[in-house]
Design a protein around this motif. Structure first.
Motif, PDB file in Angstrom:
ATOM      1  N   TYR A 335     -35.573 -17.682 -42.355  1.00 54.33           N
ATOM      2  CA  TYR A 335     -36.270 -17.950 -41.097  1.00 54.33           C
ATOM      3  C   TYR A 335     -35.664 -17.126 -39.960  1.00 54.33           C
ATOM      4  O   TYR A 335     -36.372 -16.515 -39.155  1.00 54.33           O
ATOM      5  N   GLN A 338     -36.761 -13.620 -39.579  1.00 56.27           N
ATOM      6  CA  GLN A 338     -38.133 -13.383 -39.140  1.00 56.27           C
ATOM      7  C   GLN A 338     -38.333 -13.605 -37.641  1.00 56.27           C
ATOM      8  O   GLN A 338     -39.444 -13.444 -37.141  1.00 56.27           O
ATOM      9  N   LEU A 342     -42.281 -12.372 -36.318  1.00 55.61           N
ATOM     10  CA  LEU A 342     -43.442 -13.260 -36.226  1.00 55.61           C
ATOM     11  C   LEU A 342     -43.686 -13.678 -34.783  1.00 55.61           C
ATOM     12  O   LEU A 342     -42.771 -13.699 -33.967  1.00 55.61           O
ATOM     13  N   ALA A 346     -46.379 -18.777 -35.056  1.00 56.71           N
ATOM     14  CA  ALA A 346     -45.983 -18.778 -36.468  1.00 56.71           C
ATOM     15  C   ALA A 346     -44.572 -19.347 -36.622  1.00 56.71           C
ATOM     16  O   ALA A 346     -44.290 -20.136 -37.537  1.00 56.71           O
ATOM     17  N   ILE A 350     -43.535 -22.752 -38.710  1.00 55.83           N
ATOM     18  CA  ILE A 350     -42.524 -22.756 -39.772  1.00 55.83           C
ATOM     19  C   ILE A 350     -41.420 -23.753 -39.435  1.00 55.83           C
ATOM     20  O   ILE A 350     -40.951 -24.499 -40.292  1.00 55.83           O
ATOM     21  N   THR A 432     -41.137 -12.113 -45.963  1.00 57.66           N
ATOM     22  CA  THR A 432     -42.447 -12.276 -45.336  1.00 57.66           C
ATOM     23  C   THR A 432     -42.686 -13.741 -44.969  1.00 57.66           C
ATOM     24  O   THR A 432     -41.945 -14.636 -45.393  1.00 57.66           O
ATOM     25  N   TYR A 433     -43.738 -13.951 -44.203  1.00 54.76           N
ATOM     26  CA  TYR A 433     -44.139 -15.318 -43.839  1.00 54.76           C
ATOM     27  C   TYR A 433     -44.388 -16.140 -45.105  1.00 54.76           C
ATOM     28  O   TYR A 433     -43.934 -17.281 -45.220  1.00 54.76           O
ATOM     29  N   ASP A 434     -45.118 -15.548 -46.073  1.00 50.29           N
ATOM     30  CA  ASP A 434     -45.434 -16.266 -47.309  1.00 50.29           C
ATOM     31  C   ASP A 434     -44.174 -16.615 -48.089  1.00 50.29           C
ATOM     32  O   ASP A 434     -44.100 -17.668 -48.731  1.00 50.29           O
TER      33      ASP A 434
END
Length: 480
Positions: A335, A338, A342, A346, A350, A432-434
């Motif tokens: 996290y 990112q 992001l 987003a 999360i 990545t986000y995914d």
């Protein structure tokens, strides 16, 4: 849902102002609305209405009956929306805990009488009398003990060893039935720990006015039989009572001594995809404990000394704690990477999912870890954006330190400076986000899998070994 947590609220987040600087267990400081924190923590404690009703209508031997009023019953089973509700809930929780303690005190007097009956019964069984002639009475006593234990477990009030010892000894008698003679080397109910435990509790309850001065007299129950009879008159009502042990007496022993993990420990030691952790030494220790515990159970030592050894259980709890903090370290690590990639929405979404899975971990472990409670509230109320990188790094550092501390303890390391977490993904390749969502989902799936694998609630084991962090906080806070 968790009694005593309000002591934590008053102890750690005292009502001094609407906004207060909260210093974390790290080095960072940030501004958090105290009212939000108190509402958040109090809203964790939600008792279902049927349970509150059941507790409230239980008759006890206390002269001045504790009555929880209808408005207090209501506030215990709902979320808070105002400061007025919050104050009423704090007061209601205090009264509710008094009622729970009152119930435990009254049942302790009942137990004193039952021990005498069962001690005599055990002598008769040793001499050849068949249990069949007394089976209905023994079954009734077992149901009583399970019922009271269920009441106390649902409140998370501290449960004395005396009740667990008493229940396990009844289970021992009922388990072997008419074949018990070969297994009775000595009378299981001639037990100083059990009898002294019951006596000390009764004396304390008398001093605190939960029991009258006559509670120690041999004929106390016979003189107050109507109260005792009314206390359990709805015991067999299937709409009210559910058996925490699923009507399986062997399940008590199998779970408390971790039999589900004797043959399979994959759930404890399987590899985590995103991080390398060496479980070798801990796994070896656990397997050795399995051998010792199996002998302890097979030789029926638990019949006489249920608390002779808990090394296996303490090791198990540490392993679960370690896995939870390792998962959380991975989640926060990816996290943090990112934060610059992001958008704010987003990141907020999360963060919300991370908070949710932390709550699931807290529910599973019966909110025993106040460090995790603090972290979940920090994440819930902290605003996430690229300017808060230091704050996230601070939380991550504390979680990683916690994970390493437990892992080092499990491995017998003399220093907590050893970092036992090494990540598998390429540090130069941002997740990545995914990928973040998948890791969070993996954490949540693990918690669900563990919960489904256990025969019943994890907090049953925690109560058995004496995990009551919020009860200890009560001694530092005067609530009423």
């Amino acid at each position: 849902m968790v009694a005593n947590i309000f002591a934590f609220i008053l102890c750690c987040f005292a009502i001094t102002s609407n906004i207060k600087s909260i210093e974390s267990t790290g080095n960072s400081k940030f501004e958090v609305p105290v009212q939000y924190k108190k509402h958040y923590l109090l809203n964790i404690i939600i008792y279902e209405e049927p349970y509150v009703y059941e507790v409230n209508r239980l008759r006890t031997f206390k002269k001045d009956t504790i009555i929880i009023e209808s408005n207090e019953e209501n506030i215990l089973s709902k979320h808070l929306y105002s400061d007025k509700d919050m104050q009423l809930k704090i007061e209601s929780l205090g009264k509710f805990e008094n009622k729970i303690q009152d119930i435990q005190c009254s049942y302790c007097v009942v137990t004193k009488l039952h021990i005498l009956y069962l001690k005599n019964l055990a002598e008769k069984l040793k001499s050849g009398v068949r249990l069949t002639n007394n089976e209905e009475i023994v079954t009734g006593l077992e149901k009583e003990a399970k019922y009271i234990l269920r009441i106390l477990l649902m409140s998370n009030l501290e449960i004395g060893k005396w009740l667990w010892i008493f229940l396990l000894k009844i289970v021992a008698i009922s388990q072997y039935g008419d074949n018990i003679i070969p297994f009775i080397r000595e009378n299981p109910f001639v037990d100083d720990q059990l009898q002294s435990g019951v006596t000390s509790v009764i004396e304390k309850c008398m001093a605190e006015k939960y029991l009258p001065p006559t509670a120690m007299e041999y004929d106390f129950i016979s003189k107050n039989y109507n109260t005792y009879d009314y206390m359990f008159h709805h015991l067999y009502d299937p709409t009210i009572i559910d058996d925490i042990f699923h009507n399986h007496v062997l399940g008590v022993i199998e779970f408390l001594y971790l039999k589900p993990f004797w043959l399979s420990n994959q759930l404890l030691f399987r590899e985590m995809e995103e991080v390398n952790i060496d479980w070798g030494e801990t796994k070896q220790r656990f397997e050795l404990e399995v051998v010792i515990t199996k002998e302890f159970v097979d030789n029926r030592i638990w019949m006489y000394h249920p608390y002779r050894r808990l090394d296996h259980q303490y090791l198990f709890v540490k392993i679960i704690d370690a896995r939870i903090y390792c998962y959380l370290t991975v989640v926060l690590h990816v996290y943090e990477q990112q934060l610059f990639m992001l958008d704010e929405q987003a990141l907020t979404d999360i963060k919300s999912r991370i908070t949710k899975v932390m709550i699931e971990a807290l529910k599973l472990t019966a909110y025993k870890d106040d460090f995790l409670v603090v972290l979940s509230s920090e994440l819930k109320f902290g605003k996430i954006n690229v300017n808060h990188i230091d704050w996230i790094n601070d939380i991550l550092a504390r979680v990683r330190t916690k994970a390493n501390g437990i892992l080092n303890d499990l491995n017998g390391a003399s220093s907590n400076e050893i970092d036992r977490l090494s990540f598998n993904h390429d540090e130069n390749q941002l997740p990545t986000y995914d990928m973040i969502i998948k890791i969070i989902d993996d954490f949540e799936d693990y918690l669900k899998e563990l919960k489904s694998f256990l025969p019943f609630d994890y907090k049953v084991l925690l109560n058995f070994i004496g995990e009551y962090p919020y009860s200890r906080l009560l001694s530092r806070v005067r609530l009423y």
